[in-house]
Design an enzyme around this catalytic site. Structure first.
Site, short mmCIF file in Angstrom:
data_model
loop_
_atom_site.label_atom_id
_atom_site.label_comp_id
_atom_site.label_asym_id
_atom_site.label_seq_id
_atom_site.Cartn_x
_atom_site.Cartn_y
_atom_site.Cartn_z
N ASP A 172 0.83 -1.21 0.00
CA ASP A 172 0.00 0.00 0.00
C ASP A 172 0.87 1.26 0.00
OD1 ASP A 172 -2.32 -1.59 0.11
OD2 ASP A 172 -2.22 -1.68 2.30
N HIS A 199 -5.56 -3.50 5.51
CA HIS A 199 -5.00 -3.87 4.20
C HIS A 199 -6.09 -4.42 3.28
CE1 HIS A 199 -2.00 -4.98 1.28
NE2 HIS A 199 -2.27 -6.27 1.37
#
Length: 337
Positions: A172, A199
């Site tokens: 990310d 996530h």
């Protein structure tokens, strides 16, 4: 706080510290898979790794033989099937777990739960038995649930150390850095965007207001950028059209995180990475924030920092989904025989 010094630059392998302490034994569980193979290649290429232990339920001897011919010092060994799992883990200081099934188009990370929850629970059980002191880095999705699963399994064995269990959310951050750099014409290696929360989807919260160097976007562009970071995994799943999910970028991100853990274990100071961990920073039991890493894992949780009003709303909106995913993982272990 998030200076460029905290990220490996130039290339993942040869730019890292090479002190006399670089003798780590690292295991990759799921080493034959789409993430496992390129991840193992990157780890083999690093001077930080002296022994690389590869485990999977198929093909590992071939992957190990192939990698063993590379002209770097890491000794590679391959293990196959549950009977050899204990041997694969013996003496390991870091265990990276990309095992599990990938997403297909139309699937959420949560759709992977039933299959991957069992896989991760079994692997965590083996880690608790054979290398209870190791740093455990979980890539297997859904990370929002597989980290609670790993933690609860370690607790059952009485060996849980919250400072040594990490959900690898690094992809990310890598994506946020890349996308911001593209929009602003910057070198992505010099951009650092902290990403907090979880996530998956809206639990992924990029803190553009804390980006180094400082960047600003009009609100519509900021919303679009945030959504692109949140849905970047789905972008790859769609582009691969049934042939898997993000494997190469995930391998890069997994290697970056592993190298940071190893650098910190070797005594390098100022190593900061975001990861999904046991946390007191919010009302969620687990939450990703920037972490100062040290010889024993998490040295200090650096917290959320100062958030913009836009980011505060993102955090508030993520809480319900994040809590449900955490509970789902905990409940799974509670029901295990």
């Amino acid at each position: 706080m998030f200076s460029r010094a905290v990220r490996p630059t130039v290339g993942l392998a040869r730019s890292l510290s090479t002190s006399s302490q670089n003798h780590a034994k690292v295991a990759v569980l799921g080493a034959s898979g789409g993430i496992g193979q390129p991840l193992s290649l990157l780890l083999k290429n690093s001077p930080l790794v002296s022994q690389l232990s590869l485990f999977d339920i198929a093909h590992t001897p071939g992957v190990a033989a192939d990698l063993s011919h590379i002209e770097t010092r890491a000794q590679v060994s391959g293990y196959i099937g549950p009977d050899q799992l204990g041997a694969a883990l013996k003496g390991c200081e870091v265990v990276v777990i990309p095992a599990g099934v990938p997403r297909k188009p139309g699937m959420t990370r949560d759709d992977l739960f039933n299959t991957n929850a069992t896989i991760v629970a079994n692997l965590a059980d083996a880690c608790a038995r054979h290398c209870p002191e190791a740093m455990i880095c979980i890539i297997a999705n859904p990370v929002n649930s597989t980290i609670p699963i790993t933690s609860e399994v370690m607790k059952k064995h009485g060996v849980y150390n919250p400072n040594r269990v990490f959900g690898v959310t690094t992809l990310d951050i890598v994506r946020a850095n890349t996308f911001v750099a593209e929009l602003k014409g910057l070198d992505p290696a010099r951009v650092n965007v902290p990403v907090i929360g979880g996530h998956a989807g809206k639990t992924i919260i990029p803190l553009i207001s804390q980006c180094t160097p400082k960047v600003e976007f009009p609100s519509d562009q900021l919303t679009a950028l945030t959504e692109r970071i949140q849905e970047a995994g789905t972008e790859v799943v769609k582009a691969k059209a049934g042939a898997g999910s993000a494997t190469l970028s995930m391998a890069y991100a997994g290697a970056r995180f592993t190298f940071s853990v190893l650098d910190a274990m070797n005594g390098k100071e100022g190593v900061v990475e975001c990861a999904f961990v046991r946390s007191e920073e919010t009302e969620c039991k687990y939450f990703s924030t920037p972490l100062l890493l040290g010889k024993n894992g998490i040295e200090k949780n650096l917290g959320l920092g100062k958030l913009s009003a836009f980011e505060e709303k993102l955090v508030a909106d993520a809480m319900g989904e994040l809590k449900a995913s955490i509970k789902k993982g905990e409940d799974f272990v509670a029901k295990m025989k």
